[in-house]
Enzyme design. Structure first.
Site, PDB file in Angstrom:
ATOM      1  CE  LYS A  49       2.845 -37.514  -4.785  1.00  0.00           C
ATOM      2  NZ  LYS A  49       1.854 -38.788  -4.578  1.00  0.00           N
ATOM      3  CG  HIS A  61      17.573 -29.845  18.222  1.00  0.00           C
ATOM      4  ND1 HIS A  61      16.514 -30.698  17.406  1.00  0.00           N
ATOM      5  CD2 HIS A  61      17.638 -28.757  17.828  1.00  0.00           C
ATOM      6  CE1 HIS A  61      16.222 -29.971  16.729  1.00  0.00           C
ATOM      7  NE2 HIS A  61      16.409 -28.798  16.810  1.00  0.00           N
ATOM      8  CG  ASP A  80       0.420 -37.151  -2.069  1.00  0.00           C
ATOM      9  OD1 ASP A  80       1.451 -37.525  -1.455  1.00  0.00           O
ATOM     10  OD2 ASP A  80       0.003 -37.431  -3.237  1.00  0.00           O
ATOM     11  CD  GLU A 138      13.705 -32.030  13.922  1.00  0.00           C
ATOM     12  OE1 GLU A 138      12.925 -31.583  12.883  1.00  0.00           O
ATOM     13  OE2 GLU A 138      14.987 -31.584  14.024  1.00  0.00           O
TER      14      GLU A 138
END
Ligand SMILES: CC(C)(COP(=O)([O-])OP(=O)([O-])OC[C@H]1O[C@@H](n2cnc3c(N)ncnc32)[C@H](O)[C@@H]1OP(=O)([O-])[O-])[C@@H](O)C(=O)NCCC(=O)NCCSC(=O)C[C@@](C)(O)CC(=O)[O-]
Ligand SMILES: NC(=O)C1=CN([C@@H]2O[C@H](COP(=O)(O)OP(=O)(O)OC[C@H]3O[C@@H](n4cnc5c(N)ncnc54)[C@H](OP(=O)(O)O)[C@@H]3O)[C@@H](O)[C@H]2O)C=CC1
Length: 404
Positions: free
Chosen positions: A229, A399, A304, A100
């Site tokens: 998760k 951006h 992770d 990004e």
């Protein structure tokens, strides 16, 4: 014909399955053979996927199965990031792996603000990696009996769990009952390991004791009250992994000079966006983009990646005080390790080394605490910069310039 070409042919002819290749060749040859099969079947050029520096021998069997190569993610640094923590008291370059554009620039700007404000404070307030098995009982009468047994026999559970690990310590077991299901949420201090394998292995041993001593039958070693998760309020309230907080007080001149907005304007954006907007959206994260820093550092340091779900479970507070701006970020469930899992891979180890937290800490747990504090301070830097960009109305132009 090379070994890899020969092996690829055997897969195509049906003689071998893709995952059998590791039994017939060294990791590099097996990986190349698999890549040849997949490239041909999908008519895709996978040469770049195979040209990375990662030696398959470092990953096959511990980090991945059916390996065909590696994906490259650009790595940037933000900083120096000064952190006065309970475990760290230093300046760090924060490694962020991302695609990004504008993200590293933004966190870098936030770091420059933290430097001008003499650094961020950070503290780990809780360590508890959890695993919550679900047991079947006949009815609520039996459920209550199991819960009572667990409350009276924590030592037996701790002994069984801790026999499986030389580092982990069982610190809590919290029972929950739903009809004829009993959940036991085991919490561990896993020291420098993120601890999900460690906690799972230890909980299996403790669950065997529960089954031997009560009428409960184990249905699943993970009953989703852990919660791993998945977005879950229990992690936001009770914490998981490390609960870590960071804050800073910034003189108004620094805010205006670096963020092109007043402290009042930034505080208003935080209230209306991060607090009111998040509440209206039913969000679990009351922040702007903590996930960006958590994900970037997780990818860089071999954490992770799926645990970004709960790692971004953060609340950002901002208050305009008389001559200064107070800002804080509280991450309830940041699951990080400096040993084990993906931290062993070479480039991920290098990223941990540049932070000065590779491997086991002294005392054990100190390195993972340091990493958690640095990530919290980095998230604070990111929050300040993005809130500033929104208050000064330059998010879209930033951006346009850096991200396309
Ligand atoms: C882009 C800036 C930083 C410009 O910021 P600026 O103040 O206009 O530009 P500047 O040239 O004066 O630079 C200020 C500082 O920014 C850093 N900086 C500046 N450029 C670079 C660069 N190329 N590489 C490294 N660092 C850079 C650097 O620290 C520099 O200080 P210096 O070192 O010059 O004294 C600013 O406009 C900004 O931070 N904008 C916000 C962008 C942002 O935070 N994006 C995050 C992702 S948004 C997203 O993913 C989630 C979202 C938005 O959907 C969540 C939501 O709903 O809120
Ligand atoms: N099993 C599961 O359900 C899940 C697994 N995972 C995966 O689990 C992995 C992470 O599990 P994790 O248990 O952290 O890692 P590992 O399974 O790699 O185990 C790490 C081991 O390192 C040893 N160790 C050495 N020094 C230290 C130290 N200073 N502090 C703590 N431990 C130390 C411990 O051994 P000892 O215990 O003998 O002391 C510990 O168990 C990741 O790959 C992740 O993707 C993720 C989610 C779920």
């Amino acid at each position: 014909m090379s070994d890899a070409t020969d092996l690829a042919e055997r897969v195509r002819s049906g003689d071998l399955a893709l995952h059998d290749l590791d039994d017939h060749a060294d990791p590099a040859t097996a990986t190349e053979a698999r890549r040849l099969v997949v490239a041909r079947e999908t008519d895709t050029d996978l040469d770049g996927v195979g040209a990375t520096a990662l030696d398959p021998a470092d990953a096959v069997g511990t980090a991945v199965e059916n390996m065909i190569g590696a994906i490259e993610i650009p790595l940037g640094v933000a900083g120096p990031l000064p952190v006065a923590g309970g475990a760290t008291d230093d300046e760090h370059y924060l490694p962020i792996a991302t695609t990004e554009g504008a993200l590293v620039a933004s966190v870098n700007r936030g770091c420059s603000i933290l430097r001008a404000a003499d650094g961020a404070n950070a503290r780990v307030t809780k360590r508890s990696m959890t695993r919550a098995p679900v047991f079947r009982v006949a009815d609520v009468v039996e459920a209550e009996a199991v819960v009572s047994w667990v409350r009276e026999n924590r030592d037996a559970l701790r002994n069984a769990a801790e026999e499986t690990t030389s580092h982990g310590e069982l610190t809590e077991v919290t029972p929950y009952v739903v009809g004829d299901s009993v959940f036991l949420r085991f919490g561990y201090d896993t020291k420098d390991a993120m601890g999900m394998n460690m906690a799972t292995i230890a909980t299996r041993a403790a669950s065997e004791v529960v089954e031997e001593q009560t009428t409960a039958d184990l249905v699943a070693l993970s009953g989703n009250l852990c919660t791993d998760k998945k977005p879950a309020a229990i992690n936001a309230v009770e914490g998981r992994g490390r609960s870590v907080v960071a804050d800073v007080t910034i003189p108004n001149e620094v805010v205006e000079d670096r963020l092109h907005a007043t402290s009042d304007a930034i505080a208003e954006v935080n209230t209306r966006k991060n607090l009111v907007g998040s509440a209206k959206a039913g969000s679990l994260g009351f922040n702007a983009h903590a996930a960006n820093v958590v994900a970037g550092v997780f990818l860089a340091t071999g954490q992770d990646a799926a645990q970004v779900v709960e790692g971004a479970n953060a609340i950002t507070t901002v208050e305009a005080r008389e001559d200064e701006l107070y800002a804080s970020v509280s991450l309830a469930s940041l699951e990080v390790g400096t040993v084990g899992g993906g931290t062993k891979l070479p480039t991920q180890s290098a990223a941990l080394s540049l932070l000065g937290v590779l491997g086991g800490g002294d005392p054990p747990g100190a390195n993972a605490d340091r990493l958690a504090e640095v990530i919290a301070a980095g998230a604070l830097a990111g929050e300040l910069s993005l809130l500033g960009a929104l208050a000064s109305r330059n998010l879209s132009s930033a951006h346009e310039e850096l991200g396309r």
